[in-house]
Write an enzyme that holds these catalytic residues in place. Structure first.
Site, PDB file in Angstrom:
ATOM      1  N   HIS A   1       0.845  -1.195   0.000  1.00 57.25           N
ATOM      2  CA  HIS A   1       0.000   0.000   0.000  1.00 57.25           C
ATOM      3  C   HIS A   1       0.877   1.240   0.000  1.00 57.25           C
ATOM      4  O   HIS A   1       2.005   1.206   0.511  1.00 57.25           O
ATOM      5  CB  HIS A   1      -0.917   0.033   1.231  1.00 57.25           C
ATOM      6  CG  HIS A   1      -0.204  -0.247   2.514  1.00 57.25           C
ATOM      7  ND1 HIS A   1       0.093  -1.533   2.913  1.00 57.25           N
ATOM      8  CD2 HIS A   1       0.292   0.570   3.463  1.00 57.25           C
ATOM      9  CE1 HIS A   1       0.735  -1.489   4.072  1.00 57.25           C
ATOM     10  NE2 HIS A   1       0.880  -0.219   4.425  1.00 57.25           N
TER      11      HIS A   1
ATOM     12  N   HIS B   1       0.920   5.178   1.452  1.00 59.12           N
ATOM     13  CA  HIS B   1       0.327   6.122   2.389  1.00 59.12           C
ATOM     14  C   HIS B   1       0.331   7.502   1.733  1.00 59.12           C
ATOM     15  O   HIS B   1       1.345   7.911   1.172  1.00 59.12           O
ATOM     16  CB  HIS B   1       1.187   6.237   3.655  1.00 59.12           C
ATOM     17  CG  HIS B   1       1.296   4.993   4.467  1.00 59.12           C
ATOM     18  ND1 HIS B   1       0.523   4.755   5.567  1.00 59.12           N
ATOM     19  CD2 HIS B   1       2.111   3.907   4.353  1.00 59.12           C
ATOM     20  CE1 HIS B   1       0.857   3.588   6.109  1.00 59.12           C
ATOM     21  NE2 HIS B   1       1.813   3.052   5.381  1.00 59.12           N
TER      22      HIS B   1
HETATM   23  P1  5GP Z   1       2.217  -0.170   7.172  1.00 64.45           P
HETATM   24  O1  5GP Z   1       2.767  -0.155   8.580  1.00 64.45           O
HETATM   25  O2  5GP Z   1       2.039  -1.588   6.753  1.00 64.45           O
HETATM   26  O3  5GP Z   1       2.971   0.660   6.195  1.00 64.45           O
HETATM   27  O4  5GP Z   1       0.810   0.538   7.268  1.00 64.45           O
HETATM   28  C1  5GP Z   1      -0.365  -0.119   7.587  1.00 64.45           C
HETATM   29  C2  5GP Z   1      -1.388   0.969   7.786  1.00 64.45           C
HETATM   30  O5  5GP Z   1      -2.653   0.356   7.810  1.00 64.45           O
HETATM   31  C3  5GP Z   1      -1.224   1.733   9.116  1.00 64.45           C
HETATM   32  O6  5GP Z   1      -1.119   3.118   8.836  1.00 64.45           O
HETATM   33  C4  5GP Z   1      -2.480   1.382   9.881  1.00 64.45           C
HETATM   34  O7  5GP Z   1      -2.970   2.475  10.616  1.00 64.45           O
HETATM   35  C5  5GP Z   1      -3.437   0.969   8.788  1.00 64.45           C
HETATM   36  N1  5GP Z   1      -4.426  -0.027   9.185  1.00 64.45           N
HETATM   37  C6  5GP Z   1      -4.224  -1.128   9.953  1.00 64.45           C
HETATM   38  N2  5GP Z   1      -5.359  -1.844  10.074  1.00 64.45           N
HETATM   39  C7  5GP Z   1      -6.301  -1.176   9.346  1.00 64.45           C
HETATM   40  C8  5GP Z   1      -7.682  -1.421   9.084  1.00 64.45           C
HETATM   41  O8  5GP Z   1      -8.285  -2.384   9.540  1.00 64.45           O
HETATM   42  N3  5GP Z   1      -8.329  -0.521   8.272  1.00 64.45           N
HETATM   43  C9  5GP Z   1      -7.695   0.571   7.759  1.00 64.45           C
HETATM   44  N4  5GP Z   1      -8.435   1.387   6.999  1.00 64.45           N
HETATM   45  N5  5GP Z   1      -6.398   0.844   7.990  1.00 64.45           N
HETATM   46  C10 5GP Z   1      -5.699  -0.023   8.771  1.00 64.45           C
END
Ligand code: 5GP
Length: 139
Positions: free
Chosen positions: A102, A104
């Protein structure tokens, strides 16, 4: 590590988990981050089973970049953001916590620090309003 079909973003893609969607096309989906690091924090995911950039097909990478550009412009407009940070983490050592690739999209302004990563749940009514603001700002 093999792709985990039960990760939360895979469930969102299969409509098995909720999200506040802001944009969708054949190859990508964009929705509000549920633990935003700033107001307007939005995520873009491909409709492809890829854990990180190295697993992702180039056509999906291109589609993600297109959607990120489109949605980032709407987030910038909706939140009147002077700056927009785009981040994409690959692997736990880089801080990745959800293992479906993903990007951000995070509004930034001078003097306003980012909140901690994936730490505090947003108020769902406010998140819904923020999604509506982004949708209204999409070209
Ligand atoms: P990463 O750490 O993998 O780059 O980011 C994962 C992102 O997903 C984090 O910013 C976290 O807040 C978000 N996130 C985690 N669980 C969920 C969820 O159930 N729904 C949504 N919309 N975002 C989520």
């Amino acid at each position: 590590m093999a792709y985990d079909k039960n990760n939360i973003f895979a469930k969102i893609l299969r409509d098995e988990a909720p999200c506040f969607k802001v944009y969708e096309d054949d190859m990508t989906l964009a929705f509000m981050d549920v633990m935003p690091q700033a107001e307007g924090h939005t995520l873009v995911i491909p409709k492809s089973e890829a854990e990180n950039l190295f697993d992702l097909d180039a056509d999906y990478a291109a589609a993600m970049a297109r959607t990120t550009k489109k949605v980032a412009a709407a987030v910038k407009k909706a939140f009147d953001a002077p700056g927009i940070m785009i981040a994409q983490l690959n692997g736990a050592p880089a801080g990745q916590t959800v293992f479906h690739i993903h990007t951000h999209i995070i509004p930034r302004a001078e003097g306003i620090d980012l909140k901690l990563h994936a730490r505090q749940m947003a108020d769902m009514d406010i998140l819904k309003q923020h999604a509506e603001r982004v949708i209204a700002a999409l070209d």
